[in-house]
Design a protein around this motif. Structure first.
Motif, PDB file in Angstrom:
ATOM      1  N   SER A 155       0.835  -1.210   0.000  1.00 53.15           N
ATOM      2  CA  SER A 155       0.000   0.000   0.000  1.00 53.15           C
ATOM      3  C   SER A 155       0.862   1.250   0.000  1.00 53.15           C
ATOM      4  CB  SER A 155      -0.903   0.032   1.227  1.00 53.15           C
ATOM      5  OG  SER A 155      -1.722  -1.096   1.217  1.00 53.15           O
ATOM      6  N   ARG A 156       1.878   1.201   0.859  1.00 56.91           N
ATOM      7  CA  ARG A 156       2.772   2.370   0.942  1.00 56.91           C
ATOM      8  C   ARG A 156       3.488   2.601  -0.374  1.00 56.91           C
ATOM      9  NH1 ARG A 156       6.500   2.314   6.113  1.00 56.91           N
ATOM     10  NH2 ARG A 156       7.408   4.025   4.971  1.00 56.91           N
ATOM     11  N   GLY A 157       3.887   1.484  -0.989  1.00 54.87           N
ATOM     12  CA  GLY A 157       4.565   1.576  -2.294  1.00 54.87           C
ATOM     13  C   GLY A 157       3.665   2.207  -3.339  1.00 54.87           C
ATOM     14  N   VAL A 158       2.393   1.833  -3.300  1.00 57.19           N
ATOM     15  CA  VAL A 158       1.428   2.393  -4.259  1.00 57.19           C
ATOM     16  C   VAL A 158       1.130   3.851  -3.937  1.00 57.19           C
ATOM     17  CG1 VAL A 158      -0.964   2.208  -5.031  1.00 57.19           C
ATOM     18  CG2 VAL A 158       0.415   0.158  -4.795  1.00 57.19           C
ATOM     19  N   GLU A 159       1.060   4.157  -2.629  1.00 57.79           N
ATOM     20  CA  GLU A 159       0.707   5.517  -2.219  1.00 57.79           C
ATOM     21  C   GLU A 159       1.869   6.493  -2.327  1.00 57.79           C
ATOM     22  OE1 GLU A 159      -0.788   4.984   1.686  1.00 57.79           O
ATOM     23  OE2 GLU A 159      -2.806   4.505   1.022  1.00 57.79           O
ATOM     24  N   TYR A 160       3.081   5.940  -2.406  1.00 58.56           N
ATOM     25  CA  TYR A 160       4.264   6.793  -2.388  1.00 58.56           C
ATOM     26  C   TYR A 160       4.212   7.919  -3.431  1.00 58.56           C
ATOM     27  CZ  TYR A 160       9.172   8.172  -2.399  1.00 58.56           C
ATOM     28  OH  TYR A 160      10.325   8.903  -2.346  1.00 58.56           O
ATOM     29  N   PRO A 161       3.940   7.568  -4.726  1.00 58.92           N
ATOM     30  CA  PRO A 161       3.892   8.666  -5.710  1.00 58.92           C
ATOM     31  C   PRO A 161       2.793   9.682  -5.428  1.00 58.92           C
ATOM     32  CG  PRO A 161       3.517   6.532  -6.774  1.00 58.92           C
ATOM     33  CD  PRO A 161       3.703   6.266  -5.341  1.00 58.92           C
ATOM     34  N   ILE A 162       1.658   9.180  -4.921  1.00 55.69           N
ATOM     35  CA  ILE A 162       0.558  10.098  -4.603  1.00 55.69           C
ATOM     36  C   ILE A 162       0.960  11.039  -3.464  1.00 55.69           C
ATOM     37  CG2 ILE A 162      -1.786  10.207  -3.620  1.00 55.69           C
ATOM     38  CD1 ILE A 162      -1.912   9.360  -6.438  1.00 55.69           C
ATOM     39  N   ASP A 163       1.612  10.454  -2.445  1.00 59.10           N
ATOM     40  CA  ASP A 163       2.082  11.285  -1.332  1.00 59.10           C
ATOM     41  C   ASP A 163       3.070  12.340  -1.804  1.00 59.10           C
ATOM     42  OD1 ASP A 163       0.494   9.979   0.428  1.00 59.10           O
ATOM     43  OD2 ASP A 163       2.048   8.604   1.137  1.00 59.10           O
ATOM     44  N   LYS A 164       3.925  11.908  -2.758  1.00 65.36           N
ATOM     45  CA  LYS A 164       4.912  12.846  -3.306  1.00 65.36           C
ATOM     46  C   LYS A 164       4.197  13.991  -4.032  1.00 65.36           C
ATOM     47  CE  LYS A 164       8.977  11.588  -2.163  1.00 65.36           C
ATOM     48  NZ  LYS A 164       9.801  12.516  -1.389  1.00 65.36           N
ATOM     49  N   ILE A 165       3.186  13.616  -4.794  1.00 63.96           N
ATOM     50  CA  ILE A 165       2.426  14.636  -5.534  1.00 63.96           C
ATOM     51  C   ILE A 165       1.731  15.577  -4.549  1.00 63.96           C
ATOM     52  CG2 ILE A 165       0.404  14.989  -7.045  1.00 63.96           C
ATOM     53  CD1 ILE A 165       1.302  12.317  -8.444  1.00 63.96           C
TER      54      ILE A 165
END
Lengths: 269, 149
Positions: free
Chosen positions: A44-54
């Motif tokens: 989940s964190r791996g998937v959310e990482y780019p979103i969090d970055k954005i």
């Protein structure tokens, strides 16, 4: 066939599910569950990482936009402060000017009278002005008319015709104006107006060591103007033939046409 | 199917948490289970249901296997409808999804009671069922357009 396969798989999956449910209480299943949970959240964190970055990037953009707005507000404040600063400087200059006025009064032992310039006319633009002080205020003919600029007393002209409430002043730029002057406090001559912006200084000695930019001040020899009043700078020098001396052209420190008030130096009887 | 599940997993995690928060939400796993069952039959439906159920069991920290069991049942039963109705009809999609969500919710409710867990709110069940029913035709169209179709 398909239905049968589906039924078999359904029974199998149901059995697996039931087994898993039954094994829930076992310590080993709890460990496996924790491991799976860990893997799941890592994924989940791996998937959310780019979103969090954005998101983080957009937050930064927002901060930058806020900073931009703040910057605009600060610039407006700076402008107000600059305006206040200019006002302060003006007041400081005014205080300095008034101090010099007091000092000048002591120096000349005379009395200064402030006057306001009345209407100027195009046909007498270089020749003269009228001021709002006259006989009633103690004005007489041939009094020095001065102004202050850059902490210097500057010659404006002299009084000519005095009436009860106003006086006609001959300006330094008028062809009727004459004034004893000196360059660098050494070389004497006479300043004349020429009915144009340029002034002229005659009767400079052939030995006068003068150059462009030298200061011209009153010499005090004419009897009207006290010594040391500023007239202008030399802009051109001409040596006359047959050792007749030198003439110079000059520009005033501040032309009378650019001022709105003057000071009259009254003489004591 | 693996691709469909991966995409579903990513979309469920990424997008849906930004659309709706709290207890009301879109359960993409269950919608995909229903649509897979309607498009490809019971076999695919129950396998999809088992896998998605297991993922949700792990994610929800509840009794592992409970959702997998219910989803397997949902996939199997929904798959039996394949070919009997016009699966592409939007109204049909909505009704099936709504009913499945309600039945699924009741199963979960009962299961939580059996395992001594605090029961979930049935008030939100119908709201969720309606919401997911509206999404279902879109998912159906997407799945139809991919290899899953």
């Amino acid at each position: 066939m398909n239905r049968r396969a589906a039924l078999h798989v359904f029974i199998l999956l149901t059995a697996i599910s039931m087994t898993i449910i039954c094994l829930n209480g076992l310590q080993s299943v709890k460990i496996i569950k924790n491991i799976l949970l860990h893997v799941f959240f890592q994924a989940s964190r791996g998937v959310e990482y780019p979103i969090d970055k954005i998101n983080s990037f957009s937050e930064r953009i927002n901060i930058m936009l806020d900073a931009y707005d703040e910057n605009i507000k600060l610039k407006e404040k700076v402008k107000v402060l600059e305006a206040q600063n200019i006002l302060m400087k003006y007041r400081e200059t005014e205080i300095q000017r008034l101090n010099e006025l007091l000092n000048f009064e002591k120096y000349t032992a005379g009395k200064l009278l402030a006057g306001k310039i009345l209407l100027q006319f195009p046909d007498t633009y270089f020749a003269g002005i009228n001021i709002n002080k006259g006989k009633k205020h103690g004005i007489k003919k041939d009094l020095p008319v001065l102004s202050v600029h850059d902490s210097k007393w500057i010659v404006v002209g002299r009084t000519e015709e005095v009436y009860d409430d106003f006086t006609k002043v001959v300006l330094i730029t008028s062809s009727d104006f004459r004034c004893a002057a000196e360059v660098n406090g050494k070389y004497c001559g006479v300043i004349k107006g020429q009915d144009r912006w340029e002034l002229r200084m005659d009767y400079l000695s052939p030995d006068a060591e003068i150059r462009e930019g030298d200061e011209i001040t009153t010499s005090g020899k004419g009897g009207i103007f006290p010594p040391g009043l500023f007239i202008g700078d030399i802009t051109g020098i001409k040596t006359l033939e047959f050792s007749k001396g030198k003439t110079a052209t000059a520009k005033s420190y501040r032309y009378p046409q650019d001022i709105s008030s003057v000071y009259l130096l009254l003489k004591e009887d | 199917m693996l691709r469909v599940l991966t995409v579903t997993f990513i979309v469920q995690i990424l997008l849906l948490r930004y659309i709706i928060s709290g207890e009301t939400g879109i359960n993409l796993f269950l919608i995909v289970t229903i649509e897979m069952a309607l498009i490809k039959g019971s076999l695919y439906g129950e396998v999809t249901g088992f896998i998605t159920g297991l993922i949700e069991d792990v994610a929800h920290m509840g009794v592992i296997g409970s959702r997998a069991l219910i989803r397997t049942l949902v996939g199997f039963l929904t798959g039996s409808l394949k070919g009997k109705f016009a699966a592409g009809n939007i109204l049909f999609q909505f009704i099936v999804t709504f009913i499945v969500f309600v039945v699924h919710g009741i199963f979960i409710y009962l299961l939580r009671l059996v395992f001594g867990l605090p029961p979930s709110s049935l008030h939100r069940l119908f709201m969720n069922a309606g919401l997911n029913g509206l999404i279902a035709p879109l998912i159906y169209s997407l799945l139809k357009g991919t290899d899953a179709g």
